[in-house]
Enzyme design. Structure first.
Site, PDB file in Angstrom:
ATOM      1  N   ARG A 159       0.862  -1.174   0.000  1.00  0.00           N
ATOM      2  CA  ARG A 159       0.000   0.000   0.000  1.00  0.00           C
ATOM      3  C   ARG A 159       0.900   1.227   0.000  1.00  0.00           C
ATOM      4  O   ARG A 159       2.027   1.185   0.496  1.00  0.00           O
ATOM      5  CB  ARG A 159      -0.884   0.015   1.254  1.00  0.00           C
ATOM      6  CG  ARG A 159      -1.811  -1.186   1.401  1.00  0.00           C
ATOM      7  CD  ARG A 159      -2.564  -1.124   2.727  1.00  0.00           C
ATOM      8  NE  ARG A 159      -3.518  -2.218   2.872  1.00  0.00           N
ATOM      9  CZ  ARG A 159      -3.267  -3.380   3.466  1.00  0.00           C
ATOM     10  NH1 ARG A 159      -2.055  -3.595   4.008  1.00  0.00           N
ATOM     11  NH2 ARG A 159      -4.180  -4.319   3.549  1.00  0.00           N
ATOM     12  N   LYS A 182      -2.462  -2.935   7.851  1.00  0.00           N
ATOM     13  CA  LYS A 182      -3.683  -2.514   8.531  1.00  0.00           C
ATOM     14  C   LYS A 182      -3.883  -3.310   9.803  1.00  0.00           C
ATOM     15  O   LYS A 182      -3.617  -4.508   9.853  1.00  0.00           O
ATOM     16  CB  LYS A 182      -4.893  -2.720   7.604  1.00  0.00           C
ATOM     17  CG  LYS A 182      -4.998  -1.694   6.485  1.00  0.00           C
ATOM     18  CD  LYS A 182      -6.287  -1.878   5.709  1.00  0.00           C
ATOM     19  CE  LYS A 182      -6.468  -0.803   4.653  1.00  0.00           C
ATOM     20  NZ  LYS A 182      -7.729  -0.982   3.895  1.00  0.00           N
ATOM     21  N   HIS A 250      -2.791   2.844  -6.117  1.00  0.00           N
ATOM     22  CA  HIS A 250      -3.331   1.606  -5.557  1.00  0.00           C
ATOM     23  C   HIS A 250      -3.533   0.545  -6.635  1.00  0.00           C
ATOM     24  O   HIS A 250      -3.481  -0.656  -6.365  1.00  0.00           O
ATOM     25  CB  HIS A 250      -4.646   1.888  -4.834  1.00  0.00           C
ATOM     26  CG  HIS A 250      -4.959   0.897  -3.755  1.00  0.00           C
ATOM     27  ND1 HIS A 250      -4.132   0.671  -2.676  1.00  0.00           N
ATOM     28  CD2 HIS A 250      -6.006   0.045  -3.601  1.00  0.00           C
ATOM     29  CE1 HIS A 250      -4.651  -0.260  -1.894  1.00  0.00           C
ATOM     30  NE2 HIS A 250      -5.789  -0.660  -2.429  1.00  0.00           N
ATOM     31  N   ARG A 253      -0.797  -1.945  -6.915  1.00  0.00           N
ATOM     32  CA  ARG A 253      -0.904  -3.067  -5.966  1.00  0.00           C
ATOM     33  C   ARG A 253      -1.856  -4.125  -6.507  1.00  0.00           C
ATOM     34  O   ARG A 253      -1.585  -5.327  -6.424  1.00  0.00           O
ATOM     35  CB  ARG A 253      -1.366  -2.521  -4.613  1.00  0.00           C
ATOM     36  CG  ARG A 253      -1.577  -3.557  -3.522  1.00  0.00           C
ATOM     37  CD  ARG A 253      -1.755  -2.813  -2.198  1.00  0.00           C
ATOM     38  NE  ARG A 253      -2.706  -3.437  -1.304  1.00  0.00           N
ATOM     39  CZ  ARG A 253      -2.390  -4.353  -0.389  1.00  0.00           C
ATOM     40  NH1 ARG A 253      -1.152  -4.799  -0.291  1.00  0.00           N
ATOM     41  NH2 ARG A 253      -3.312  -4.837   0.419  1.00  0.00           N
ATOM     42  N   HIS A 276      -4.064  -9.523   3.436  1.00  0.00           N
ATOM     43  CA  HIS A 276      -5.519  -9.555   3.545  1.00  0.00           C
ATOM     44  C   HIS A 276      -5.955 -10.553   4.606  1.00  0.00           C
ATOM     45  O   HIS A 276      -5.426 -11.665   4.680  1.00  0.00           O
ATOM     46  CB  HIS A 276      -6.148  -9.971   2.204  1.00  0.00           C
ATOM     47  CG  HIS A 276      -6.122  -8.901   1.176  1.00  0.00           C
ATOM     48  ND1 HIS A 276      -6.228  -9.165  -0.173  1.00  0.00           N
ATOM     49  CD2 HIS A 276      -5.989  -7.556   1.285  1.00  0.00           C
ATOM     50  CE1 HIS A 276      -6.166  -8.021  -0.848  1.00  0.00           C
ATOM     51  NE2 HIS A 276      -6.026  -7.042   0.019  1.00  0.00           N
ATOM     52  N   TYR A 285      -9.428  -8.301  -5.411  1.00  0.00           N
ATOM     53  CA  TYR A 285      -8.226  -7.621  -5.893  1.00  0.00           C
ATOM     54  C   TYR A 285      -7.781  -8.163  -7.228  1.00  0.00           C
ATOM     55  O   TYR A 285      -7.346  -7.433  -8.108  1.00  0.00           O
ATOM     56  CB  TYR A 285      -7.090  -7.819  -4.873  1.00  0.00           C
ATOM     57  CG  TYR A 285      -6.786  -6.604  -4.061  1.00  0.00           C
ATOM     58  CD1 TYR A 285      -7.686  -6.151  -3.113  1.00  0.00           C
ATOM     59  CD2 TYR A 285      -5.608  -5.902  -4.226  1.00  0.00           C
ATOM     60  CE1 TYR A 285      -7.414  -5.038  -2.355  1.00  0.00           C
ATOM     61  CE2 TYR A 285      -5.332  -4.786  -3.466  1.00  0.00           C
ATOM     62  CZ  TYR A 285      -6.237  -4.362  -2.530  1.00  0.00           C
ATOM     63  OH  TYR A 285      -5.964  -3.258  -1.788  1.00  0.00           O
TER      64      TYR A 285
END
Length: 306
Positions: A159, A182, A250, A253, A276, A285
């Site tokens: 990211r 995250k 993004h 990615r 993830h 994705y």
């Protein structure tokens, strides 16, 4: 006016989200805003501040009124679904703590919306993006910096926030990087040679000292690089190459994941590389179809191996 008891309950829930689930600061801010708006509406709707006892008596009709009011403020289905998810999570926590039945809140149906699947670039377009980036700045070290950042996005699936959180302590880049993503989740990502070379070239040209405690990627005045600078240079490059508006940082990615999958990569391994929590997110994705997802499931799940 939100009652002190409701405000304390909201803060208690936010603290729990941070402590138990490692929720990021941006996530906590969104949760706080969404639930705060809900509590403020209930105060207005009922005509008085809602303490914990009244909050435990929220009805199906109250929930419908809140959702109708929220929609009337031009909040789209996707945003309303997010707000409802936050309110439900808050109520699950509150009902367990206070011992009431939260069915009226949990039964509220989330609005349907069309998920926007990300659009990865083709391998040629991704390479053109990286090659053309350095033409956007007449300052050699800035051009090298921008190219290094985007090469990390595409070459390692980072990211943009993860790339810009790297520091001088990560130098020189090795074959792998430990990334905190995250929710504070850590993962190890391989670093391909072109990414290592691009970063080394930038560091060599950078006029500012890059030390263990300083950001790796610096702005033109020597401070931490703002992600908007990368977004802007990618936008300029996109326009120059005639690429669609979906060609964002993004998207690099997304492209990393899709190109790995198309080259025969395993979906679960790609899930780990991207950081993830859910395989369904990785599926989105990579725009992988359900048949391919079931193929992975049948190979890896005990039931599918019978």
């Amino acid at each position: 006016m939100i009652s002190p008891a409701a405000r304390d309950a909201l803060q208690g829930w936010l603290d729990a989200q941070k402590a138990l689930k490692g929720a990021a600061a941006n996530t906590l801010a969104a949760y706080s805003s969404d639930v705060n708006d809900f509590l403020a509406f209930m105060t207005m709707h009922k005509g008085e501040p809602q303490g914990l006892a009244p909050l435990a008596r929220i009805s199906v009709g109250d929930m419908r009124s809140w959702m109708a009011f929220t929609r009337s403020r031009d909040v789209g289905p996707r945003s309303l679904a997010r707000k409802l998810s936050a309110v439900k999570s808050f109520y699950r926590w509150l009902s367990e703590r206070e011992g009431f039945e939260p069915t009226a809140v949990l039964a509220a149906r989330s609005p349907k919306f069309q998920r926007k699947l990300p659009r990865p670039l083709s391998p040629d377009a991704a390479q053109d993006m990286i090659n053309t980036l350095e033409m956007q700045s007449e300052t050699p070290w800035v051009a090298a910096r921008d190219q290094a950042v985007v090469t990390l996005l595409y070459g390692c699936g980072l990211r943009i926030s993860e790339a810009l959180s790297l520091t001088g302590a990560d130098l020189p880049l090795c074959d792998s990087l430990r990334i905190t993503g995250k929710g504070g989740k850590e993962r190890i990502v391989p670093v391909i040679a072109p990414a290592r070379d691009a970063v080394a070239h930038y560091v060599h040209l950078c006029p500012f000292p890059i030390e263990a405690g300083t950001p790796l990627f610096l702005g033109v005045r020597g401070g931490k690089l703002n992600p908007r600078a990368i977004q802007k240079v990618v936008e300029q490059t996109r326009l120059q190459l005639g690429l669609p508006a979906s060609a964002t940082p993004h998207a690099m990615r997304h492209s990393f994941a899709t190109h790995l999958l198309n080259a025969g990569g395993d979906l679960r391994a790609i899930q780990e590389l991207l950081g993830h929590a859910s395989l369904s997110t990785t599926q989105a994705y990579t725009a992988v179809d359900t048949a391919r997802l079931m193929e992975v499931y049948n190979r890896s799940h005990p039931h599918g191996q019978r």
